[in-house]
Design a protein around this motif. Sequence first.
Motif, PDB file in Angstrom:
ATOM      1  N   CYS A 213       0.767  11.173   2.551  1.00 49.17           N
ATOM      2  CA  CYS A 213       1.767  12.073   3.126  1.00 49.17           C
ATOM      3  C   CYS A 213       1.842  13.379   2.339  1.00 49.17           C
ATOM      4  O   CYS A 213       1.921  14.457   2.912  1.00 49.17           O
ATOM      5  N   GLU A 214       1.802  13.259   1.015  1.00 46.11           N
ATOM      6  CA  GLU A 214       1.834  14.436   0.153  1.00 46.11           C
ATOM      7  C   GLU A 214       0.607  15.322   0.405  1.00 46.11           C
ATOM      8  O   GLU A 214       0.706  16.544   0.492  1.00 46.11           O
TER       9      GLU A 214
ATOM     10  N   ALA B  45      12.396   8.488   5.511  1.00 46.63           N
ATOM     11  CA  ALA B  45      12.841   9.515   4.563  1.00 46.63           C
ATOM     12  C   ALA B  45      11.859   9.630   3.390  1.00 46.63           C
ATOM     13  O   ALA B  45      11.540  10.736   2.949  1.00 46.63           O
ATOM     14  N   LYS B  46      11.359   8.511   2.889  1.00 45.23           N
ATOM     15  CA  LYS B  46      10.385   8.535   1.783  1.00 45.23           C
ATOM     16  C   LYS B  46       9.094   9.231   2.216  1.00 45.23           C
ATOM     17  O   LYS B  46       8.531  10.035   1.473  1.00 45.23           O
ATOM     18  N   LEU B  47       8.615   8.907   3.415  1.00 45.58           N
ATOM     19  CA  LEU B  47       7.385   9.512   3.921  1.00 45.58           C
ATOM     20  C   LEU B  47       7.567  11.014   4.098  1.00 45.58           C
ATOM     21  O   LEU B  47       6.720  11.812   3.687  1.00 45.58           O
ATOM     22  N   THR B  48       8.686  11.400   4.688  1.00 45.03           N
ATOM     23  CA  THR B  48       8.984  12.820   4.915  1.00 45.03           C
ATOM     24  C   THR B  48       9.104  13.569   3.595  1.00 45.03           C
ATOM     25  O   THR B  48       8.591  14.679   3.451  1.00 45.03           O
ATOM     26  N   ARG B  49       9.780  12.954   2.628  1.00 48.43           N
ATOM     27  CA  ARG B  49       9.946  13.591   1.319  1.00 48.43           C
ATOM     28  C   ARG B  49       8.581  13.845   0.673  1.00 48.43           C
ATOM     29  O   ARG B  49       8.351  14.917   0.108  1.00 48.43           O
ATOM     30  N   SER B  50       7.668  12.913   0.784  1.00 50.95           N
ATOM     31  CA  SER B  50       6.334  13.090   0.198  1.00 50.95           C
ATOM     32  C   SER B  50       5.592  14.241   0.879  1.00 50.95           C
ATOM     33  O   SER B  50       4.969  15.070   0.211  1.00 50.95           O
ATOM     34  N   PHE B  51       5.646  14.306   2.209  1.00 48.38           N
ATOM     35  CA  PHE B  51       5.004  15.399   2.951  1.00 48.38           C
ATOM     36  C   PHE B  51       5.595  16.739   2.498  1.00 48.38           C
ATOM     37  O   PHE B  51       4.863  17.677   2.161  1.00 48.38           O
ATOM     38  N   ASN B  52       6.920  16.813   2.454  1.00 44.45           N
ATOM     39  CA  ASN B  52       7.595  18.059   2.075  1.00 44.45           C
ATOM     40  C   ASN B  52       7.304  18.444   0.628  1.00 44.45           C
ATOM     41  O   ASN B  52       7.151  19.626   0.321  1.00 44.45           O
ATOM     42  N   ASN B  53       7.203  17.463  -0.253  1.00 45.07           N
ATOM     43  CA  ASN B  53       6.869  17.757  -1.655  1.00 45.07           C
ATOM     44  C   ASN B  53       5.482  18.372  -1.758  1.00 45.07           C
ATOM     45  O   ASN B  53       5.265  19.311  -2.516  1.00 45.07           O
ATOM     46  N   GLY B  54       4.528  17.827  -1.016  1.00 47.44           N
ATOM     47  CA  GLY B  54       3.176  18.386  -1.006  1.00 47.44           C
ATOM     48  C   GLY B  54       3.178  19.815  -0.495  1.00 47.44           C
ATOM     49  O   GLY B  54       2.543  20.702  -1.074  1.00 47.44           O
TER      50      GLY B  54
ATOM     51  N   TYR C 112       0.809  -1.221   0.000  1.00 50.47           N
ATOM     52  CA  TYR C 112       0.000   0.000   0.000  1.00 50.47           C
ATOM     53  C   TYR C 112       0.844   1.274   0.000  1.00 50.47           C
ATOM     54  O   TYR C 112       0.330   2.369   0.194  1.00 50.47           O
ATOM     55  N   ASP C 113       2.138   1.146  -0.252  1.00 45.98           N
ATOM     56  CA  ASP C 113       3.031   2.309  -0.146  1.00 45.98           C
ATOM     57  C   ASP C 113       2.664   3.465  -1.058  1.00 45.98           C
ATOM     58  O   ASP C 113       2.779   4.619  -0.674  1.00 45.98           O
ATOM     59  N   GLU C 114       2.217   3.167  -2.275  1.00 43.70           N
ATOM     60  CA  GLU C 114       1.883   4.248  -3.198  1.00 43.70           C
ATOM     61  C   GLU C 114       0.784   5.133  -2.596  1.00 43.70           C
ATOM     62  O   GLU C 114       0.866   6.353  -2.627  1.00 43.70           O
ATOM     63  N   ARG C 115      -0.247   4.504  -2.020  1.00 38.10           N
ATOM     64  CA  ARG C 115      -1.329   5.270  -1.396  1.00 38.10           C
ATOM     65  C   ARG C 115      -0.845   5.992  -0.146  1.00 38.10           C
ATOM     66  O   ARG C 115      -1.234   7.125   0.123  1.00 38.10           O
ATOM     67  N   LEU C 116       0.021   5.340   0.607  1.00 39.51           N
ATOM     68  CA  LEU C 116       0.557   5.945   1.827  1.00 39.51           C
ATOM     69  C   LEU C 116       1.387   7.189   1.495  1.00 39.51           C
ATOM     70  O   LEU C 116       1.247   8.232   2.144  1.00 39.51           O
TER      71      LEU C 116
ATOM     72  N   ILE D  54      -8.295   8.079   1.086  1.00 35.85           N
ATOM     73  CA  ILE D  54      -7.087   7.250   1.150  1.00 35.85           C
ATOM     74  C   ILE D  54      -6.986   6.584   2.508  1.00 35.85           C
ATOM     75  O   ILE D  54      -6.738   5.381   2.607  1.00 35.85           O
ATOM     76  N   ALA D  55      -7.175   7.368   3.568  1.00 31.91           N
ATOM     77  CA  ALA D  55      -7.059   6.824   4.924  1.00 31.91           C
ATOM     78  C   ALA D  55      -8.079   5.707   5.149  1.00 31.91           C
ATOM     79  O   ALA D  55      -7.754   4.663   5.704  1.00 31.91           O
ATOM     80  N   GLU D  56      -9.299   5.931   4.692  1.00 29.01           N
ATOM     81  CA  GLU D  56     -10.350   4.913   4.855  1.00 29.01           C
ATOM     82  C   GLU D  56      -9.973   3.653   4.078  1.00 29.01           C
ATOM     83  O   GLU D  56     -10.114   2.544   4.586  1.00 29.01           O
ATOM     84  N   GLY D  57      -9.502   3.836   2.860  1.00 24.45           N
ATOM     85  CA  GLY D  57      -9.097   2.683   2.053  1.00 24.45           C
ATOM     86  C   GLY D  57      -7.947   1.914   2.688  1.00 24.45           C
ATOM     87  O   GLY D  57      -7.933   0.687   2.674  1.00 24.45           O
TER      88      GLY D  57
END
Length: 109
Positions: free
Chosen positions: A22-23, A62-71, A14-18, A100-103
């Motif tokens: 974050c974004e 780092a991947k999660l943080t990068r997505s948040f920061n990109n958003g 489920y990483d793509e949705r996660l 997304i969260a519900e899914g």
Amino acid sequence: MGQGAIAPPDSKPYDERLLRLCEVLGAVHYLRELCGANDGQLWRDRMRELMEAEGSSALRRAKLTRSFNNGYRSYSRTYSTCTASAQTAISRFLAEGADIAEGLTKSVP
């Protein structure tokens, strides 16, 4: 993934949705702040909770943080004032994030 590609040991189906969630959190954090919502650190706190639940390795965090920061950054470049368009974006992101969260909660054991 291409043939023969090996997923990182801490990757999840489920990483793509996660990462998209974050974004969305990053974008909402920026836009709500811009539009004077006085949420304080609410959206950053949601991200921190997500990191605690899902950040099982330094690479994953780092991947999660990068997505948040990109958003956050992409919308800080797009909007410098709170406009009707920014308000619409907030509504759309809140709806998308909820979906997304519900899914994720339904699909993750």
